[in-house]
Scaffold this motif. Structure first.
Motif, PDB file in Angstrom:
ATOM      1  N   ASN A 104       0.828  -1.222   0.000  1.00  0.00           N
ATOM      2  CA  ASN A 104       0.000   0.000   0.000  1.00  0.00           C
ATOM      3  C   ASN A 104       0.858   1.266   0.000  1.00  0.00           C
ATOM      4  N   GLY A 105       1.924   1.246  -0.757  1.00  0.00           N
ATOM      5  CA  GLY A 105       2.774   2.435  -0.906  1.00  0.00           C
ATOM      6  C   GLY A 105       3.767   2.669   0.213  1.00  0.00           C
ATOM      7  N   LYS A 106       3.743   1.836   1.250  1.00  0.00           N
ATOM      8  CA  LYS A 106       4.671   2.014   2.374  1.00  0.00           C
ATOM      9  C   LYS A 106       5.743   0.926   2.342  1.00  0.00           C
ATOM     10  N   LYS A 107       6.958   1.315   2.739  1.00  0.00           N
ATOM     11  CA  LYS A 107       8.059   0.352   2.719  1.00  0.00           C
ATOM     12  C   LYS A 107       7.923  -0.621   3.890  1.00  0.00           C
ATOM     13  N   ILE A 108       7.797  -1.887   3.552  1.00  0.00           N
ATOM     14  CA  ILE A 108       7.689  -2.900   4.614  1.00  0.00           C
ATOM     15  C   ILE A 108       8.922  -3.782   4.660  1.00  0.00           C
ATOM     16  N   CYS A 109       9.785  -3.660   3.654  1.00  0.00           N
ATOM     17  CA  CYS A 109      10.972  -4.517   3.616  1.00  0.00           C
ATOM     18  C   CYS A 109      12.111  -3.806   2.892  1.00  0.00           C
ATOM     19  N   GLY A 110      13.303  -3.946   3.446  1.00  0.00           N
ATOM     20  CA  GLY A 110      14.500  -3.444   2.787  1.00  0.00           C
ATOM     21  C   GLY A 110      15.496  -4.589   2.622  1.00  0.00           C
ATOM     22  N   ILE A 111      16.287  -4.496   1.584  1.00  0.00           N
ATOM     23  CA  ILE A 111      17.263  -5.561   1.306  1.00  0.00           C
ATOM     24  C   ILE A 111      18.630  -4.920   1.117  1.00  0.00           C
ATOM     25  N   LEU A 112      19.623  -5.472   1.767  1.00  0.00           N
ATOM     26  CA  LEU A 112      20.986  -4.949   1.648  1.00  0.00           C
ATOM     27  C   LEU A 112      21.923  -6.109   1.295  1.00  0.00           C
ATOM     28  N   THR A 113      22.422  -6.083   0.074  1.00  0.00           N
ATOM     29  CA  THR A 113      23.362  -7.121  -0.351  1.00  0.00           C
ATOM     30  C   THR A 113      24.775  -6.561  -0.287  1.00  0.00           C
ATOM     31  N   GLN A 114      25.647  -7.297   0.372  1.00  0.00           N
ATOM     32  CA  GLN A 114      27.036  -6.853   0.499  1.00  0.00           C
ATOM     33  C   GLN A 114      27.945  -7.947  -0.042  1.00  0.00           C
ATOM     34  N   GLY A 115      28.922  -7.527  -0.829  1.00  0.00           N
ATOM     35  CA  GLY A 115      29.828  -8.508  -1.407  1.00  0.00           C
ATOM     36  C   GLY A 115      31.218  -8.374  -0.816  1.00  0.00           C
ATOM     37  N   SER A 116      31.913  -9.489  -0.728  1.00  0.00           N
ATOM     38  CA  SER A 116      33.322  -9.436  -0.348  1.00  0.00           C
ATOM     39  C   SER A 116      34.134  -9.871  -1.560  1.00  0.00           C
ATOM     40  N   PHE A 117      35.025  -8.997  -2.011  1.00  0.00           N
ATOM     41  CA  PHE A 117      35.777  -9.256  -3.240  1.00  0.00           C
ATOM     42  C   PHE A 117      37.227  -9.602  -2.913  1.00  0.00           C
ATOM     43  N   LYS A 118      37.767 -10.577  -3.647  1.00  0.00           N
ATOM     44  CA  LYS A 118      39.190 -10.903  -3.534  1.00  0.00           C
ATOM     45  C   LYS A 118      39.743 -10.891  -4.943  1.00  0.00           C
ATOM     46  N   ALA A 119      40.763 -10.093  -5.196  1.00  0.00           N
ATOM     47  CA  ALA A 119      41.323  -9.944  -6.540  1.00  0.00           C
ATOM     48  C   ALA A 119      40.216  -9.723  -7.572  1.00  0.00           C
ATOM     49  N   LYS A 120      39.316  -8.790  -7.270  1.00  0.00           N
ATOM     50  CA  LYS A 120      38.199  -8.380  -8.133  1.00  0.00           C
ATOM     51  C   LYS A 120      37.142  -9.464  -8.347  1.00  0.00           C
ATOM     52  N   LYS A 121      37.300 -10.606  -7.667  1.00  0.00           N
ATOM     53  CA  LYS A 121      36.319 -11.676  -7.817  1.00  0.00           C
ATOM     54  C   LYS A 121      35.415 -11.686  -6.579  1.00  0.00           C
ATOM     55  N   LEU A 122      34.120 -11.868  -6.826  1.00  0.00           N
ATOM     56  CA  LEU A 122      33.191 -11.918  -5.699  1.00  0.00           C
ATOM     57  C   LEU A 122      33.418 -13.227  -4.937  1.00  0.00           C
ATOM     58  N   GLU A 123      33.934 -13.063  -3.710  1.00  0.00           N
ATOM     59  CA  GLU A 123      34.301 -14.242  -2.917  1.00  0.00           C
ATOM     60  C   GLU A 123      33.077 -14.805  -2.192  1.00  0.00           C
ATOM     61  N   TYR A 124      32.308 -13.898  -1.622  1.00  0.00           N
ATOM     62  CA  TYR A 124      31.020 -14.293  -1.057  1.00  0.00           C
ATOM     63  C   TYR A 124      30.085 -13.089  -1.052  1.00  0.00           C
ATOM     64  N   ALA A 125      28.810 -13.377  -0.937  1.00  0.00           N
ATOM     65  CA  ALA A 125      27.818 -12.306  -0.849  1.00  0.00           C
ATOM     66  C   ALA A 125      26.906 -12.585   0.339  1.00  0.00           C
ATOM     67  N   ILE A 126      26.491 -11.506   0.965  1.00  0.00           N
ATOM     68  CA  ILE A 126      25.531 -11.630   2.066  1.00  0.00           C
ATOM     69  C   ILE A 126      24.297 -10.822   1.689  1.00  0.00           C
ATOM     70  N   ILE A 127      23.164 -11.504   1.667  1.00  0.00           N
ATOM     71  CA  ILE A 127      21.914 -10.811   1.365  1.00  0.00           C
ATOM     72  C   ILE A 127      21.168 -10.612   2.676  1.00  0.00           C
ATOM     73  N   GLY A 128      20.990  -9.364   3.063  1.00  0.00           N
ATOM     74  CA  GLY A 128      20.283  -9.059   4.307  1.00  0.00           C
ATOM     75  C   GLY A 128      18.871  -8.612   3.992  1.00  0.00           C
ATOM     76  N   ILE A 129      17.913  -9.221   4.673  1.00  0.00           N
ATOM     77  CA  ILE A 129      16.499  -8.922   4.423  1.00  0.00           C
ATOM     78  C   ILE A 129      15.844  -8.512   5.742  1.00  0.00           C
TER      79      ILE A 129
END
Ligand code: BTN
Length: 237
Positions: A104-129
């Motif tokens: 109904n037009g109101k924010k009920i959920c936010g998502i924050l994805t954070q990546g950890s990079f090693k030598a420009k390669k994505l080593e792992y990702a964390i998806i926060g909900i």
């Protein structure tokens, strides 16, 4: 996908704590939930209001199958949240590019994805909900824009399991980008006049035309040139 779920009571931030666990060998598909967060993190250095036992605060660690950019993971997670809410409550939600789920037009959920990079390669990702499940009062600065699902606190676990169910289904076939169709169909940003707000820059006005296959927002500027926005913030006018 077999999740290893760790349940905590009150912690700083499920993203921050899961990052420590990831650096100390936690496996792919480790999931961390908390009943409340004292330092919940949002995008662009903001906080995420996380009062005890009124919301779902969850982070998912991915170490395999993630040669995709973090924004794609954010959109995938948004689709899973929306499908889970529909399954459990029958309610239709929308998504505001890139990471806000609205009811109904109101924010009920936010998502924050954070990546950890090693030598420009994505080593792992964390998806926060973070989902506001039964929260009924919000701090002054978000009280006009934030909303809640209006469910009982016990709903958090049901919602967690349903989101993880959808995530395991969608993650396997992420590369075919099919989930983006659902995202586009339910994205309130498309077709709207927007302002692109980037830290340290003047806001730029544009028309949101669509979402591309890398989850970037396709825009048309006032001079009719086209561009793709892949970070920063968009405000719908
Ligand atoms: C945003 O709205 O900008 C993103 C908010 C993301 C909040 C979730 S709650 C669980 C996880 N842990 C955090 O510290 N943040 C995410």
């Amino acid at each position: 996908m077999k999740f290893n779920i760790i349940e905590e009571k009150i912690i700083t931030s499920t993203n921050a704590v899961l990052k420590d666990l990831a650096n100390n060998g936690a496996a792919h598909a480790t999931v961390l939930t908390a009943e409340g967060q004292t330092n919940g993190k949002g995008r662009l250095g903001r906080g995420f209001y996380s009062p005890e036992k009124t919301g779902l605060y969850m982070s998912i660690l991915l170490k395999e199958g993630i040669d995709e950019e973090p924004p794609l993971l954010t959109t995938l997670a948004a689709v899973c949240v929306m499908k889970a809410i529909k399954d459990l409550t029958g309610k239709n939600t929308q998504v505001k590019w890139v990471n806000d789920v609205l009811l109904n037009g109101k924010k009920i959920c936010g998502i924050l994805t954070q990546g950890s990079f090693k030598a420009k390669k994505l080593e792992y990702a964390i998806i926060g909900i973070g989902v506001n499940v039964s929260t009924d009062s919000f701090p002054e600065e978000i009280k006009n824009t934030a909303g809640s699902l209006g469910e009982a606190p016990q709903f958090c676990k049901e919602l967690r399991d349903k989101i993880l169910y959808h995530f395991s289904v969608e993650f396997k076939k992420m590369k075919n980008r099919d989930f983006l169709d659902f995202y586009r169909q339910n994205c309130v940003t498309i077709g709207r006049e927007i302002k692109i707000i980037s830290p340290g820059k003047e806001p730029i006005e544009a028309l949101a035309k669509g979402v591309d296959d890398n989850a970037g927002l396709v825009v048309e500027y006032k001079d009719k040139t086209k561009g793709v926005v892949s970070s920063g913030e968009v405000s719908v006018r």
